[in-house]
Design a protein around this motif. Structure first.
Motif, PDB file in Angstrom:
ATOM      1  N   GLU A  71     -25.242  13.781 -55.084  1.00 46.85           N
ATOM      2  CA  GLU A  71     -23.959  14.277 -55.592  1.00 46.85           C
ATOM      3  C   GLU A  71     -24.164  15.629 -56.270  1.00 46.85           C
ATOM      4  O   GLU A  71     -25.133  15.838 -56.998  1.00 46.85           O
ATOM      5  N   VAL A  72     -23.243  16.553 -56.032  1.00 45.14           N
ATOM      6  CA  VAL A  72     -23.342  17.895 -56.603  1.00 45.14           C
ATOM      7  C   VAL A  72     -23.023  17.847 -58.091  1.00 45.14           C
ATOM      8  O   VAL A  72     -22.044  17.223 -58.509  1.00 45.14           O
ATOM      9  N   ASP A  73     -23.836  18.509 -58.890  1.00 45.98           N
ATOM     10  CA  ASP A  73     -23.621  18.567 -60.337  1.00 45.98           C
ATOM     11  C   ASP A  73     -22.397  19.405 -60.671  1.00 45.98           C
ATOM     12  O   ASP A  73     -22.094  20.388 -59.967  1.00 45.98           O
ATOM     13  N   PRO A  74     -21.693  19.067 -61.756  1.00 44.60           N
ATOM     14  CA  PRO A  74     -20.620  19.942 -62.224  1.00 44.60           C
ATOM     15  C   PRO A  74     -21.181  21.319 -62.578  1.00 44.60           C
ATOM     16  O   PRO A  74     -22.385  21.466 -62.848  1.00 44.60           O
ATOM     17  N   SER A  75     -20.324  22.323 -62.598  1.00 43.35           N
ATOM     18  CA  SER A  75     -20.790  23.693 -62.834  1.00 43.35           C
ATOM     19  C   SER A  75     -21.519  23.833 -64.160  1.00 43.35           C
ATOM     20  O   SER A  75     -22.506  24.573 -64.268  1.00 43.35           O
ATOM     21  N   ALA A  76     -21.067  23.118 -65.196  1.00 41.77           N
ATOM     22  CA  ALA A  76     -21.726  23.206 -66.507  1.00 41.77           C
ATOM     23  C   ALA A  76     -23.160  22.701 -66.435  1.00 41.77           C
ATOM     24  O   ALA A  76     -24.071  23.285 -67.027  1.00 41.77           O
ATOM     25  N   VAL A  77     -23.381  21.614 -65.688  1.00 45.84           N
ATOM     26  CA  VAL A  77     -24.727  21.060 -65.540  1.00 45.84           C
ATOM     27  C   VAL A  77     -25.585  22.010 -64.713  1.00 45.84           C
ATOM     28  O   VAL A  77     -26.768  22.236 -65.030  1.00 45.84           O
ATOM     29  N   GLN A  78     -25.017  22.593 -63.658  1.00 43.92           N
ATOM     30  CA  GLN A  78     -25.769  23.572 -62.876  1.00 43.92           C
ATOM     31  C   GLN A  78     -26.188  24.759 -63.751  1.00 43.92           C
ATOM     32  O   GLN A  78     -27.305  25.272 -63.621  1.00 43.92           O
ATOM     33  N   THR A  79     -25.305  25.170 -64.651  1.00 46.56           N
ATOM     34  CA  THR A  79     -25.630  26.277 -65.547  1.00 46.56           C
ATOM     35  C   THR A  79     -26.753  25.889 -66.500  1.00 46.56           C
ATOM     36  O   THR A  79     -27.684  26.677 -66.733  1.00 46.56           O
ATOM     37  N   LEU A  80     -26.701  24.686 -67.062  1.00 46.61           N
ATOM     38  CA  LEU A  80     -27.766  24.219 -67.952  1.00 46.61           C
ATOM     39  C   LEU A  80     -29.108  24.188 -67.211  1.00 46.61           C
ATOM     40  O   LEU A  80     -30.135  24.617 -67.752  1.00 46.61           O
ATOM     41  N   LYS A  81     -29.086  23.700 -65.983  1.00 42.28           N
ATOM     42  CA  LYS A  81     -30.319  23.646 -65.192  1.00 42.28           C
ATOM     43  C   LYS A  81     -30.837  25.045 -64.893  1.00 42.28           C
ATOM     44  O   LYS A  81     -32.054  25.298 -64.929  1.00 42.28           O
ATOM     45  N   ALA A  82     -29.934  25.983 -64.618  1.00 40.50           N
ATOM     46  CA  ALA A  82     -30.344  27.369 -64.379  1.00 40.50           C
ATOM     47  C   ALA A  82     -30.973  27.956 -65.629  1.00 40.50           C
ATOM     48  O   ALA A  82     -31.997  28.645 -65.561  1.00 40.50           O
ATOM     49  N   HIS A  83     -30.409  27.671 -66.795  1.00 37.74           N
ATOM     50  CA  HIS A  83     -30.947  28.211 -68.045  1.00 37.74           C
ATOM     51  C   HIS A  83     -32.330  27.629 -68.354  1.00 37.74           C
ATOM     52  O   HIS A  83     -33.185  28.317 -68.930  1.00 37.74           O
TER      53      HIS A  83
END
Length: 201
Positions: A71-83
């Protein structure tokens, strides 16, 4: 090579082509959220900030608990993972004697699907690389040459870099004699970067 370039005082920009969020585990986000929760006093978080953080954390933890495979992560979670990835990247170049000022996070559009499968390279991706080339005006460009990495990301980045370098080089080359003089050979208005492929992970 990297160590030698740094120790010899070369001007180095380390560009991270993608945000790397797909390669970060949910458990890593959980660990960082726990750290912030435990450190709220030391961080002088206001009661309002702490309340907002707890609500957001509960929302993210609930998503993880109910998350379906792939399942694709919500944008906020994707941002946290990127950080998380950005922090790791900066820590990596600090070992080499550089710092955050030497890092450029390009966050190329093709990668941001939230899935292992990426979008095709488009002109938008090429433009991101081209803008960096124009800003830095490098003499050498070192590119991950593992073009058959499992997710294909290196090959896609290479494709965008190669096209951006072609455009960048074409723009820097003007026909000699363009002002009415007899054309002899092309003249370059800036150094043409030499691209090197290196073996990575």
């Amino acid at each position: 090579m990297f160590d030698k370039l740094v120790s010899n005082g070369n001007d180095i920009t380390v560009s991270y082509m993608t945000n790397g969020s797909v390669a970060v585990f949910d458990a890593d986000v959980h660990r960082y959220l726990r750290f912030i929760g435990l450190s709220s006093d030391a961080l002088n978080m206001s009661p309002e900030d702490l309340s907002g953080f707890r609500d957001r954390r509960e929302e993210i933890e609930t998503f993880f608990a109910e998350k379906d495979p792939a399942e694709v992560d919500p944008s906020a979670v994707q941002t946290l993972k990127a950080h998380i990835r950005y922090g790791e990247a900066i820590a990596g170049i600090e070992v080499m004697g550089l710092d955050a000022d030497h890092a450029e996070f390009l966050n190329m559009p093709f990668y941001k699907t939230g899935r292992v499968r990426k979008d095709p390279i488009t002109e938008d991706d090429v433009d991101v690389v081209h803008d960096l080339l124009t800003e830095v005006e490098p003499t050498h460009v070192f590119v991950a040459g593992d073009l058959s990495d499992p997710h294909g990301t290196h090959r896609m980045c290479y494709k965008a870099i190669k096209e951006a370098l072609r455009q960048y080089s074409d723009e820097a080359t003007v026909p000699a004699g363009a002002n009415g003089e007899a054309p002899t050979a092309n003249e370059t208005t800036r150094p043409q970067p030499l691209m090197w492929l290196y073996r990575g992970a």
